[in-house]
Design an enzyme around this catalytic site. Structure first.
Site, PDB file in Angstrom:
ATOM      1  N   GLN A  28     -19.084  -8.737  11.646  1.00 30.15           N
ATOM      2  CA  GLN A  28     -17.721  -9.254  11.505  1.00 30.15           C
ATOM      3  C   GLN A  28     -17.028  -8.557  10.341  1.00 30.15           C
ATOM      4  OE1 GLN A  28     -16.287 -11.088  13.654  1.00 30.15           O
ATOM      5  NE2 GLN A  28     -17.948 -12.093  14.776  1.00 30.15           N
ATOM      6  N   CYS A  36     -12.295 -11.279  20.427  1.00 27.40           N
ATOM      7  CA  CYS A  36     -11.449 -10.423  19.595  1.00 27.40           C
ATOM      8  C   CYS A  36     -10.289  -9.849  20.404  1.00 27.40           C
ATOM      9  CB  CYS A  36     -12.275  -9.307  18.968  1.00 27.40           C
ATOM     10  SG  CYS A  36     -13.090  -8.239  20.173  1.00 27.40           S
ATOM     11  N   CYS A  58      -8.285   2.045  -0.736  1.00 28.50           N
ATOM     12  CA  CYS A  58      -7.813   1.233   0.386  1.00 28.50           C
ATOM     13  C   CYS A  58      -7.674  -0.210  -0.095  1.00 28.50           C
ATOM     14  CB  CYS A  58      -8.767   1.312   1.566  1.00 28.50           C
ATOM     15  SG  CYS A  58      -8.260   0.277   2.964  1.00 28.50           S
ATOM     16  N   CYS A  90      -0.097   6.014   7.121  1.00 30.75           N
ATOM     17  CA  CYS A  90      -1.425   5.652   7.617  1.00 30.75           C
ATOM     18  C   CYS A  90      -1.331   4.813   8.893  1.00 30.75           C
ATOM     19  CB  CYS A  90      -2.179   4.882   6.533  1.00 30.75           C
ATOM     20  SG  CYS A  90      -3.840   4.361   7.010  1.00 30.75           S
ATOM     21  N   GLU A 100     -28.862 -10.614  23.342  1.00 27.06           N
ATOM     22  CA  GLU A 100     -28.067  -9.467  22.895  1.00 27.06           C
ATOM     23  C   GLU A 100     -28.681  -8.212  23.505  1.00 27.06           C
ATOM     24  OE1 GLU A 100     -25.831  -6.678  21.423  1.00 27.06           O
ATOM     25  OE2 GLU A 100     -25.300  -8.741  20.902  1.00 27.06           O
ATOM     26  N   CYS A 136       0.846  -1.207   0.000  1.00 26.22           N
ATOM     27  CA  CYS A 136       0.000   0.000   0.000  1.00 26.22           C
ATOM     28  C   CYS A 136       0.876   1.250   0.000  1.00 26.22           C
ATOM     29  CB  CYS A 136      -0.909   0.004   1.220  1.00 26.22           C
ATOM     30  SG  CYS A 136      -1.928   1.499   1.356  1.00 26.22           S
ATOM     31  N   CYS A 164      -2.934   0.084   8.980  1.00 24.85           N
ATOM     32  CA  CYS A 164      -2.199  -1.179   8.950  1.00 24.85           C
ATOM     33  C   CYS A 164      -0.878  -1.020   9.692  1.00 24.85           C
ATOM     34  CB  CYS A 164      -1.926  -1.611   7.514  1.00 24.85           C
ATOM     35  SG  CYS A 164      -3.383  -2.169   6.615  1.00 24.85           S
ATOM     36  N   ASP A 190     -19.646 -14.475  22.400  1.00 24.71           N
ATOM     37  CA  ASP A 190     -18.889 -13.612  21.482  1.00 24.71           C
ATOM     38  C   ASP A 190     -18.988 -12.175  21.977  1.00 24.71           C
ATOM     39  OD1 ASP A 190     -17.451 -12.579  19.391  1.00 24.71           O
ATOM     40  OD2 ASP A 190     -19.046 -12.764  17.916  1.00 24.71           O
ATOM     41  N   PHE A 223     -24.377 -12.584  23.519  1.00 28.66           N
ATOM     42  CA  PHE A 223     -23.792 -11.502  22.723  1.00 28.66           C
ATOM     43  C   PHE A 223     -23.958 -11.861  21.254  1.00 28.66           C
ATOM     44  CE2 PHE A 223     -21.460 -11.833  26.721  1.00 28.66           C
ATOM     45  CZ  PHE A 223     -21.587 -10.553  27.238  1.00 28.66           C
TER      46      PHE A 223
END
Length: 416
Positions: free
Chosen positions: A246, A367, A145, A68, A293, A62, A71, A341, A273
């Protein structure tokens, strides 16, 4: 004053760690063993040059990578990157005193990110549109992007710029979330606040010119020209504006596949969740599901998708704040499996109730490896065994890592 340092190792956020004249210094976008020149700024250093490069370095794909903040790892060769990311999880588990084999990293980038958030700012007379620089609110303007899905790569910056132009009179900082759906672009604008009726009419016209499926402000729908549908298994869901999704289509499929495989023998599953149902709707092909949820809109979207899809087992829904009011052990005892989750903060209160229950199987999707390890340690101490651990690389080129852990109640240990 610039100084030359040697990078000793990488931290969990991909910053290189070196010893400078004033102590430890963190340097982005470098590799262990490299000799680099940096300009110190407190405990951080701005990379000036790479004076002796690592053999694990490669050219980023990139053109915005150096500036940036989106990333962090495009300069790493693939093998090194995979090992580093798995080591993040292994190190986190060791700190939590959890012993479990870590399976190979699953690449779940697929075609790329199906949702991006671009920023519109007015630091001077001009409008700036793009991503933020590392550790800064300065905007790095981009025309495309490359880590987004093909349909968003050039279109997303163009859409964000058009919306910024339309709303620039207020000169308010805007965060524009753009999602590619089965029926077009779903756009949620945050930062502006309420608008007058005349301005809403102008936004409706703008949505038509940009051919958006839906346009919303802070989750408040301005216009829905087409339902922005997301495929989940053999169903289609229209999530609430701005709600959780996601990051990649393949990432959702990989995570859901691991969940469904683990719960294959479960007759009743609690999906906690649950969001708009990426796991519930797939689990319901074989199991009855109770989805919980906090967001009522997500539960409504899930219920609507379930009722429109023939052949699924029963799905019941419940809007409930699982942080303040977790499902209690007696409630959980009715289920053969629990799927979790939670957000990045984890689910400590809920996990303590699971630990006190008789649920034989827990599938934890996280995550954040640190909060996963914390929550898993609670379950392990109450008699669960971590029998499988899969790292899933949905957020490729970043330090973020998804983890799927399968924990089963050790009946023999419990009896002793």
């Amino acid at each position: 004053m610039a100084e030359q340092v040697v990078i000793r190792r990488l931290g969990a956020k991909a910053d290189g760690i070196a010893e400078g004249a004033s102590g430890a210094v963190f340097v982005p976008k470098v590799l262990p063993g490299e000799t680099v020149t940096v300009e110190p700024d407190g405990t951080h250093g701005r990379l000036v040059s790479v004076d002796a490069a690592s053999p694990e370095r490669e050219t980023p794909f990139c053109p915005y990578f150096d500036a940036c903040g989106g990333c962090a790892t495009q300069h790493m060769k693939h093998g090194f990157y995979q090992t580093w990311k798995q080591d993040i999880l292994a190190h986190t588990l060791r700190q939590a005193r959890i012993e479990a084999p870590v399976e190979p990293l699953v690449d779940a980038h697929g075609e790329g990110r199906r949702r991006v958030t671009l920023h519109v700012r007015f630091p001077d007379r001009a409008m700036h549109v793009g991503y933020m620089a590392p550790r800064s609110h300065q905007i790095v303007e981009i025309a495309f992007c490359p880590i987004a899905v093909p349909g968003l790569r050039e279109e997303a910056p163009a859409i964000a710029r058009a919306i910024g132009e339309h709303m620039k009179a207020a000169r308010k900082p805007l965060d524009i979330q753009i999602t590619q759906t089965e029926t077009g672009f779903d756009v949620d604008v945050r930062g502006h606040g309420p608008v007058k009726d005349a301005d809403r009419l102008g936004l409706i016209d703008l949505a038509a010119r940009l051919d958006l499926s839906r346009l919303s402000l802070h989750g408040d729908v301005v216009v829905e020209r087409r339902p922005p549908a997301i495929a989940m298994g053999r169903t289609a869901v229209v999530p609430p504006a701005g709600s959780f999704l996601q990051a990649t289509r393949l990432g959702e499929e990989v995570l859901a596949g691991l969940v469904v495989e683990a719960c294959a023998r479960a007759k009743r599953v609690a999906d906690l969740f649950a969001g708009s149902g990426p796991f519930s709707l797939r689990l319901a092909e074989k199991s009855e599901v109770h989805a919980v949820e906090f967001d009522k809109g997500s539960m409504t979207a899930l219920d609507k998708a379930f009722r429109a899809t023939p052949g699924l087992r029963r799905i019941t829904t419940e809007a409930r704040d699982l942080f303040r009011r977790p499902l209690l052990a007696p409630e959980l005892n009715a289920f053969d499996a629990v799927v979790l989750d939670p957000p990045r903060a984890g689910a400590e209160a809920q996990v303590k109730q699971i630990a006190a229950s008789k649920v034989p199987l827990v599938v934890s999707v996280s995550c954040d490896p640190a909060t996963f390890a914390r929550d898993a340690a609670i379950l392990i101490s109450s008699g669960y065994r971590l029998e499988r651990l899969v790292p899933v690389d949905q957020f490729k080129h970043s330090p973020h890592l998804e983890v799927v852990g399968i924990l089963r109640k050790d009946v023999a240990k419990k009896r002793r």
